[in-house]
Design an enzyme around this catalytic site. Structure first.
Site, mmCIF file in Angstrom:
data_model
loop_
_atom_site.group_PDB
_atom_site.id
_atom_site.type_symbol
_atom_site.label_atom_id
_atom_site.label_comp_id
_atom_site.label_asym_id
_atom_site.label_seq_id
_atom_site.Cartn_x
_atom_site.Cartn_y
_atom_site.Cartn_z
ATOM 1 C CG ASP A 206 -0.163 -0.039 2.526
ATOM 2 O OD1 ASP A 206 0.857 -0.755 2.582
ATOM 3 O OD2 ASP A 206 -0.556 0.648 3.484
ATOM 4 C CD GLU A 207 -1.232 4.688 2.727
ATOM 5 O OE1 GLU A 207 -2.106 5.537 2.920
ATOM 6 O OE2 GLU A 207 -0.615 4.122 3.659
HETATM 7 C C1 ACM Z 1 -3.769 1.299 4.528
HETATM 8 O O1 ACM Z 1 -4.675 1.779 5.252
HETATM 9 N N1 ACM Z 1 -2.768 2.041 4.135
HETATM 10 C C2 ACM Z 1 -3.797 -0.093 4.113
#
Ligand code: ACM
Length: 517
Positions: free
Chosen positions: A331-332
């Site tokens: 993620d991110e």
């Molecule tokens: C997330 O909330 N960055 C998975």
């Protein structure tokens, strides 16, 4: 046993049963009105009442090495709540005055299905597997505790009848972020105990992030020597030794909860980048980070040492994790260009496979070439991402606006964040994982998971007050068929669980949406 002794035994157990039955205290509920959570598939009330003091022993039918620890835990539970010491009568043939735990392989096709029968003088908990027996025991334990907490008398009785039950989803999870703030082994065990009451069966452990590396990796010791030494706000942090981690895995397994380790890659890696200069493209270690921003770190995708690191980490953790999944985050990764991200993930996914784990990742993983079995964790709000999700992929629902336990309940909640909105109890409960995101194929969804990110969460009371009672609702969404779930009925049943949590000294959010008993 000779016939004479058998007769004496029969007569005396009859006297015992009838003495207790002479004046059995009224049960607090009839069985089909008991405020059980999750709500079972089927509950049939009978007209019998079972005074608890008729129960003298536990007997087991069927073989499984886990029967013994489960039975010992149950005997302790019974002693604590009824003051009675149960005899463990392995292979006893007489069910009179006994609780029978029975494994019957032909009973159901679902590993977790169970049948609980409460008769006037015996109780049976039957499952296809030991796991089913365990889920049934949790129902029985809830009945005992709820009856005791509501009752005036110390002499308890249970309502008679039959519960037949099985889960809707095979994955009913919680996630704990131990990277933003570190939590002790004792805290994690306490959380596991509470999750098991409500039949949650996976605990996803977010073990690394920008602020901390929390798991000992013997081939890369500085990860914890340096990367484990702080946390959000600058506190001292901490980490699990491999022995600690194994202890948690075993403790969870004894409660039929599978631990899923997550190492978030290639972003959310500042703690690793601060520990080892060579993981950075410029060969300079970063500073440790104690803030709460996201999206600024990345492993150096072009360096071979990065893949040696990833391989060692996944190998060492996989060796300690009997569960099927290894979560690689994803993620991110805002500072990893997409083509680099995909190249990195292609190699990392192959490493996960090499160590015989099913890859799991946040849904951003879809830009890489993911194997069909990859489990994608959906965390965005509710946007339609069906067009980009491969139709064959399995999806775990963790929608931030419905599942994130770190979202504030309302504008005056002291802890938590609110970037995905407020999450009061009704909103957290009153939705269906199959309908939340348009255009997903319902069969893709294997269940749901409630993450607790810990930017503002510092100790066990903080965990508890954000998780409870919302996670109880998530547990019911995962277990109980959507057609049986109604908010008003759930809110009524939940109103009895405040006392249960209080008896366990669990700090929970006393939401005004509930008329707490
Ligand atoms: C997330 O909330 N960055 C998975």
């Amino acid at each position: 046993m000779s016939n004479f002794i058998k007769k004496i035994f029969f007569v005396s157990s009859f006297i015992l049963v009838t003495m207790s039955a002479c004046n059995p205290p009224e049960p607090i509920y009839v069985l089909d009105e008991a405020p059980l959570i999750p709500l079972p598939s089927s509950v049939v009330t009978s007209d019998v009442v079972m005074p608890l003091d008729v129960i003298r022993s536990v007997r087991t039918i069927g073989a499984d090495e886990r029967l013994n620890p489960i039975t010992q835990n149950f005997i302790s539970f019974w002693k604590k709540h009824t003051q009675q010491e149960l005899l463990y009568a392995v292979d006893a043939t007489d069910s009179n005055g006994a609780i029978t735990f029975e494994i019957d392989k032909g009973f159901s096709s679902d590993q977790e299905a169970y049948k609980l029968v409460i008769a006037s003088n015996e109780i049976t908990v039957k499952g296809k597997s030991i796991e089913g027996v365990f889920r049934g025991l949790k129902t029985l334990e809830q009945l005992v505790v709820l009856s005791k907490l509501q009752g005036e008398s110390q002499f308890l009785s249970l309502p008679g009848g039959e519960i037949t039950d099985q889960p809707t989803y095979g994955y009913r999870g919680a996630m704990l972020d131990v990277a933003r703030h570190f939590f002790s082994v004792a805290d994690v065990k306490r959380y596991i105990d509470l999750l098991s009451i409500y039949k949650i069966n996976f605990l996803h452990f977010h073990l690394s992030d920008d602020q901390g590396w929390r798991i000992e990796i013997k081939s890369w010791p500085k990860l914890t020597e340096i990367g484990g030494q702080t946390q959000v706000g600058g506190g001292e942090g901490g980490f699990y030794t491999q022995e600690d981690f194994k202890e948690i895995v075993k403790y969870a397994a004894d409660r039929f909860i599978t631990i899923i380790p997550e190492i978030d890659l290639p972003g959310h890696t500042n703690a690793a980048l601060a520990s080892y200069a060579e993981l950075n493209c410029n060969d300079k270690a970063t500073e440790l980070y104690t803030g709460i921003e996201v999206g600024f770190s990345t492993l150096c995708v072009d360096k071979e040492v990065t893949y040696a690191f990833v391989d060692d980490v996944i190998r060492e953790i996989s060796e300690m994790s009997p569960g099927p999944y290894f979560h690689i985050g994803g993620d991110e990764s805002h500072v990893t260009p997409e083509k680099d991200f995909n190249r990195f993930m292609d190699r990392t996914l192959a490493i996960v496979k090499k160590y015989n784990k099913i890859p799991m990742g946040w849904y951003e993983l879809i830009t890489a070439k993911i194997p069909e079995e990859t489990l994608l964790q959906y965390w965005a709000k509710t946007e339609d991402f069906s067009k980009v999700i491969p139709k064959k992929s399995k999806i775990l629902m963790s929608a931030a606006s419905y599942n994130y336990l770190d979202m504030k309940y309302d504008s005056i909640t002291p802890l938590g964040l609110s970037w995905a909105g407020y999450l009061p109890l009704k909103k957290a409960y009153d939705w269906d994982p199959k309908n939340l995101v348009p255009n997903l194929v319902p069969d893709q969804i294997i269940g749901l998971e409630a993450p607790l990110w810990t930017e503002t969460i510092e100790d066990f009371d903080d965990i508890a007050v954000m998780a409870f009672p919302r996670i109880i609702g998530h547990a019911e969404i995962g277990w109980t068929n959507a057609s049986q779930r109604k908010w008003e009925d759930y809110a009524h049943r939940l109103s009895f669980h405040g006392r249960l949590l209080e008896a366990l000294e669990v700090k929970y959010h006393p939401a005004t949406e509930i008329d707490w008993k």
